[in-house]
Design an enzyme around this catalytic site. Structure first.
Site, short mmCIF file in Angstrom:
data_model
loop_
_atom_site.label_atom_id
_atom_site.label_comp_id
_atom_site.label_asym_id
_atom_site.label_seq_id
_atom_site.Cartn_x
_atom_site.Cartn_y
_atom_site.Cartn_z
N HIS A 103 0.94 -1.16 0.05
CA HIS A 103 0.04 -0.01 0.01
C HIS A 103 0.95 1.28 0.03
O HIS A 103 2.17 1.30 0.34
CB HIS A 103 -0.74 0.04 1.09
CG HIS A 103 -0.12 0.27 2.34
ND1 HIS A 103 0.56 -0.98 3.29
CD2 HIS A 103 -0.09 1.16 3.42
CE1 HIS A 103 1.20 -0.67 4.15
NE2 HIS A 103 0.71 0.72 4.47
N ASP A 150 0.64 4.99 1.87
CA ASP A 150 -0.16 5.55 3.07
C ASP A 150 -1.34 6.36 2.85
O ASP A 150 -1.06 7.27 1.99
CB ASP A 150 0.71 6.29 3.95
CG ASP A 150 1.54 5.18 4.87
OD1 ASP A 150 1.07 4.10 4.97
OD2 ASP A 150 2.80 5.78 5.15
N HIS A 192 4.89 0.09 0.30
CA HIS A 192 5.55 -0.73 1.44
C HIS A 192 4.64 -1.83 1.89
O HIS A 192 3.37 -1.77 1.85
CB HIS A 192 6.12 0.16 2.33
CG HIS A 192 5.17 1.11 3.24
ND1 HIS A 192 4.32 2.19 2.71
CD2 HIS A 192 4.44 0.94 4.48
CE1 HIS A 192 3.54 2.63 3.58
NE2 HIS A 192 3.64 1.79 4.49
N ARG A 249 5.01 6.20 13.85
CA ARG A 249 5.11 6.83 12.47
C ARG A 249 4.48 8.31 12.73
O ARG A 249 3.30 8.67 13.32
CB ARG A 249 4.14 6.14 11.63
CG ARG A 249 4.37 6.40 10.28
CD ARG A 249 3.27 6.05 9.11
NE ARG A 249 1.91 6.36 9.15
CZ ARG A 249 0.91 5.66 8.70
NH1 ARG A 249 0.92 4.56 8.02
NH2 ARG A 249 -0.31 6.41 8.59
#
Length: 302
Positions: A103, A105, A259, A274
């Site tokens: 995907h 983000d 990623h 994150r």
């Protein structure tokens, strides 16, 4: 003068031929000098994902402050932030933090983040790597005929996707977390399959597991084309795999990568933090911009 203002000797070592570089000679901090920040950004644009070892000094505040040097930090639209922080998101194995599917983000919003900064706190003794793919070189490898075809197409992205069918080895607990938290508020956005990177000018593919359907195609043709393009993105030649150690930081260009967090560590604990940096509206090859189809305060299109 602060401790980080003097000249910083930064070394950039590519990890693979197409994506990824390890950077040494710098401590990430909200006080990092402009020259060092400029070098980091240049390395990010060139290598798509960059890695820093030994950043044990960083905490949540420091990570958010450093992120602000790259742009405006932005919180996740549906998942609550780490307590006591404004923008930090826990990627933890204990509460749904296994995203073992390819995907980019937050593409379910129109102006999805330009970059993500991920910091490792607790890493399993074995496993738990993350893999990134270069969506610019994936586009470059398409035949001229396929480039011409996909360059005209758009897709609907949503956080309300078929999670159980997309994520490998999904548990009932993870499905419950997905429905009650991640997809509790539904977002939809339309993006071109090919966007122009606003800083490098490169065409990049916009795909990943948030794609619900490619517009104008039947569900079968949409799925087949999606799988064909994803196969180009995730070819080994386009990827880099990072073995985490505590204190590592990875920064990736979310406009030019996908990623995948490899969930091969059983019941061991894995915790990363994150922070994302606000992005811009993607622009298609013919100059049209992405747009929201569904979001809080926005009436869903009929």
């Amino acid at each position: 003068m602060n401790a980080f203002a003097p000249q910083t000797t930064i070394e950039v070592r590519p990890v693979t031929g197409r994506i990824g570089a390890e950077i040494s000679g710098v401590q990430l901090s909200p006080d990092l000098g402009r020259e060092a920040v400029a070098q980091i950004r240049q390395a990010l644009l060139r290598h798509k994902v960059i890695f820093f070892r030994g950043q044990h000094h960083l905490d949540n505040d420091g990570q958010e402050g450093f992120a602000a040097l790259l742009g405006a930090p932005v919180a996740h639209p549906t998942v609550p932030t780490t307590p006591g922080t404004k923008y930090t998101l826990d990627i933890a194995s204990t509460h749904g933090g296994r995203t073992n599917s390819w995907h980019t983000d937050v593409t379910f919003v129109a102006d999805y983040p330009q970059a993500s900064i991920l910091r490792a706190e607790v890493i399993p003794a074995a496993g738990g790597d993350t893999v990134w793919a270069n969506t610019a070189t994936a586009y470059q490898d398409l035949s001229p005929e396929l480039k011409d075809f996909v360059g005209k197409l758009w897709a609907l992205h949503t956080n309300d996707y078929d999670y159980a069918a997309t994520i490998a080895d999904v548990s009932a607990e993870r499905i419950k977390h997905f429905k009650s938290v991640f997809a509790a508020t539904v977002y939809e956005a339309e993006h071109p399959l090919v966007r122009i990177h606003p800083e490098t000018g490169e065409p990049t593919l916009v795909l990943g597991h948030f794609v619900k359907k490619i517009n104008g195609l039947s569900s079968v043709d949409s799925a087949n084309l999606f799988n064909l393009l994803q196969a180009h993105v995730t070819r080994p030649e386009n990827t880099v795999r990072w073995r985490w150690t505590p204190g590592d930081v990875a920064i990736w260009d979310n406009r030019a990568t996908q990623h995948y967090g490899v969930a091969d560590y059983g019941n061991e604990l894995r915790i990363l933090r994150r922070v994302t940096v606000a992005g811009d509206l993607p622009v298609s090859l013919d100059g049209h911009t992405s747009f929201a189809k569904r979001a809080p305060g926005l009436e869903a299109a009929a």
